[in-house]
Motif scaffolding. Sequence first.
Motif, PDB file in Angstrom:
ATOM      1  N   ASN A 130       2.161   4.709   1.159  1.00 23.49           N
ATOM      2  CA  ASN A 130       2.251   5.514   2.383  1.00 23.49           C
ATOM      3  C   ASN A 130       2.302   6.986   1.976  1.00 23.49           C
ATOM      4  OD1 ASN A 130       3.295   6.963   4.712  1.00 23.49           O
ATOM      5  ND2 ASN A 130       3.826   4.963   5.572  1.00 23.49           N
ATOM      6  N   ARG A 131       1.280   7.755   2.384  1.00 24.29           N
ATOM      7  CA  ARG A 131       1.188   9.150   1.961  1.00 24.29           C
ATOM      8  C   ARG A 131       2.210  10.037   2.665  1.00 24.29           C
ATOM      9  NH1 ARG A 131      -4.958  11.053   1.596  1.00 24.29           N
ATOM     10  NH2 ARG A 131      -3.836  12.786   0.599  1.00 24.29           N
ATOM     11  N   ASP A 132       2.794   9.540   3.739  1.00 25.06           N
ATOM     12  CA  ASP A 132       3.810  10.341   4.439  1.00 25.06           C
ATOM     13  C   ASP A 132       5.194  10.173   3.789  1.00 25.06           C
ATOM     14  OD1 ASP A 132       1.892  11.234   6.189  1.00 25.06           O
ATOM     15  OD2 ASP A 132       2.247   9.616   7.637  1.00 25.06           O
ATOM     16  N   THR A 133       5.567   8.910   3.581  1.00 30.27           N
ATOM     17  CA  THR A 133       6.891   8.659   3.008  1.00 30.27           C
ATOM     18  C   THR A 133       6.879   8.621   1.493  1.00 30.27           C
ATOM     19  OG1 THR A 133       6.550   6.267   3.123  1.00 30.27           O
ATOM     20  CG2 THR A 133       7.511   7.327   5.066  1.00 30.27           C
TER      21      THR A 133
ATOM     22  N   VAL B 273       4.737   0.299   0.959  1.00 33.86           N
ATOM     23  CA  VAL B 273       5.198  -0.540   2.070  1.00 33.86           C
ATOM     24  C   VAL B 273       4.344  -1.788   2.119  1.00 33.86           C
ATOM     25  CG1 VAL B 273       6.061   1.409   3.401  1.00 33.86           C
ATOM     26  CG2 VAL B 273       3.690   0.675   3.685  1.00 33.86           C
TER      27      VAL B 273
ATOM     28  N   SER C 155       0.845  -1.198   0.000  1.00 33.41           N
ATOM     29  CA  SER C 155       0.000   0.000   0.000  1.00 33.41           C
ATOM     30  C   SER C 155       0.877   1.243   0.000  1.00 33.41           C
ATOM     31  CB  SER C 155      -0.928   0.014   1.217  1.00 33.41           C
ATOM     32  OG  SER C 155      -0.173   0.044   2.423  1.00 33.41           O
TER      33      SER C 155
ATOM     34  N   LYS D 128       1.951  -4.469   3.525  1.00 37.97           N
ATOM     35  CA  LYS D 128       0.857  -4.452   4.492  1.00 37.97           C
ATOM     36  C   LYS D 128       0.619  -5.825   5.097  1.00 37.97           C
ATOM     37  CE  LYS D 128      -4.024  -3.101   4.778  1.00 37.97           C
ATOM     38  NZ  LYS D 128      -5.186  -2.588   4.020  1.00 37.97           N
TER      39      LYS D 128
END
Length: 863
Positions: free
Chosen positions: A45-48, A52, A43, A54
């Motif tokens: 990751n909207r931050d990094t 990643v 999925s 799951k």
Amino acid sequence: MFLGKQEHLLSYNGEVLIFQLSKPKHVEGAADKTMNLCVRRMSFNRDTKLFVQKSSGLFSMRASHLKIEIICCSCATDSRTGIILPCILMKKKKRNNVFRYLLLLLHGSNQFEQSFYFKLDYELKEDIRLFTGPSVLWRHANKLFYISSDTCTVLSAPVQLSSVVWTGEIADEGTVVLGTGTACLPESEDEDEFSTSDRAIWGSEFFGYAVKTQKMLTGTCFMPHAYSRVVSSVYVCKNEISKKQLRISLVAITHKNQLIWFQDGLPKGVCELPYEKPCSVKTAVTSSSDLLFIVSFASGNICVVQRRDSLQVASKWQKVKSVLVDDFTGSGSEQLLLVLKDDSNTEVLSTFILTDLGEVNYASGINYKHDVPAAEGLQENGLLTVQALETRLQAGCTSVRELQQHLRLKKKVILESCRALIDLVEERTHILPTAKEEGLVSLWDDVENPPHSLSKETSLASKVPEHFIEKLWQRVVGDSLVVGVELTASFYLSLSDVSLSLVMDQDFSLISPVIKCRNKIIKLNKAFSALSVSSCQIEPPPKKMKLDLHSKNDLKKEFPKRCSQVQLDGAKTVIAVTSLSPLLAFHHVCCVVLLHAKKQKRQNDSLQESKNITVLCGKIFLSLEDISNGKYSVKMLRDNSYCTGSMEDILAVLAVSVRFSFQIVSSGCTLTPVNSWLLGEMECTPFKECHDSIFCHKAGNVYGTVFNWTLKNPFEGVLTLFCRNLTVLFQCLHSLSRVLPPSCDVKLLRSGSKSILTEQLALALEKEILILRSSFFSKESKAENSLTWGNEPGKKISDVPVASLLDSEEGVQQFRKKLQNEREESVLSMNQTMNGALYQEIALKIAEAQLSSDMIVWRLSKS
């Protein structure tokens, strides 16, 4: 990661599924006969801004590593649950060239389920597709084969296909396979006569095959057959059934390096592709609501074509390992995930581009830490937008509820008004519902008994001392209910102010009790020649002003036709016609029949005042059983060369019919064939009640048509038809045209025959003269009563012998004086003033008479 292992990527619910085959770790002393199918859920990751892992899953199979492989993977609907699940088709090669295929399903818990397996003596290589079921479809030796989880048996379709360009769902047809095959030419055509270009076009054609119904679909609803030799892949964007026609919008790629947009089988746009050998096409809908076409090429290149005003290449990439379309960022729209080839890194998703050619644009290897606050702000803005949309939605729902409440209140008022009207004409005291019954809070004390003044007023308004109603009857003609009220000969009110209302007596809370109907007024004489059927008479254009004289009805109602041999019987009938079928839904219906009229009375100064009155005529009862038994049907039977229909039956037929009059003039011969045509071919018989008109008994649409044939002289006559519709009229005229002499001239009389209108004009002018004379003499009489003659009241000069006055000079002077007095009195009488009310009455009568005369003159000019 495992080096050199098979990898297949699939997007599912915003995640990336990575399927890999691998061997387990080697254990000493154990035989190496196991192969593992691994899946990893990745999925974004909207931050990094990275993918990643799951979760993961594992499925073990007993096989050799060199003899098992993944054929393809796709998402298909599980027919047991209706849920879309990832499907993986596996191949295991056995000895003697026997191939065993296995279809697996992946559930949300990462558990694999074996759906079915099958064996073949050949290897699957061409046009392999997974679709609903799950099912597997492939092509081999130009034949189409498929197998599903329901049958677990390989089936063959009765079609010959050289390629499969698309497989998917079509409205009302289920799963459909679109392919190309050799054109089936007509046997009568000689193949050698086709030119090279004709062979290029008709050498192959499109076929659509519905798997479930095993039905062939015409390929022209997708694309013209001329494109069958160049199209390599198709994607159907939209399909629907509109007006029983299949409408399809699709995009196709060709061997000519083109992308073509088709709509309803016709090309609507074309775009040149930047690379050669396109192999597949798919679509994506981005955040800006743009429709993107993603084209993959055999060389590993990708291009995106955007469809706005025209098809244009928006972007392109090279060295792309795989391209997926899904909502990976969770923003509610789709993005493109391009997995790039990178020999230096063994991680599958180590090098990628995530974009929607708009706001979303991420790439691996870039540090997005400084974008985190912006992402948080974007999320906050999205939350505020959702809250605003929720507020608008709640406001809209509130407005809808208020409108519904307002409509319910209006319906209550209408129903209560109808109940009050019924109580009024039946001389019952109407009691309004209390505030408690209406669910309201009363602002003052409710009075149990209605005020005495209201009851008295209701009673006075409903009492009509005159007896107007002679008879109430009803008939059923086709899909119409005809209700008639025969008025007495003493009915003196103007027919232009009379109408009927039908009100259902039952208490229906969901519908209005007032029945929509149209009114007609019919006045008959025994010879039927003065028949008048009026509902909506056309009027001449106004000259200076328009008075409310209700002059739009037929003038025959006010000026009966004078005839030296036949006298009018004075019978007048008011008829209401309404649709029957809506009433039959209630099985048993009771309707109150109300007669509305305008009554005029004289006041002090002889000015007439109009007052609306309502008379209860009675009630009619209607049931489906009575109609089925023919209780109210019109009965027109032959009896000794006459039609035995009653007067009510005749009136009912005329009420539902449309009247047309035609003037027929023959210059070369007499019009005898018309009468022979009526009595012979049309099988007409005269009414026993009205001999001048005849009823058509001929079977077919013309049955029930009423004719009236009047000869002015042997070479000219007027034919009047009362028919149900224009179709019947055209049939009658067509039949008549075959018997009329070629020299005949047939002219439509829009307002009646000239002879009748001429007689009406004479009557109208006579009435106008009588009104002028009566008005003048009434004024003169009143003026003379107010005058006096000098010293001898009431004595005129003519009363004295003239010879005796002329014998002497004194007598001549006296004669001269009396003559002068009489002249002065005459002048004074001519200058007398008139009462304003009397003048209004005279002016109104004269205006009514002049308007009637003008209308007849206008109708004569139009005929």
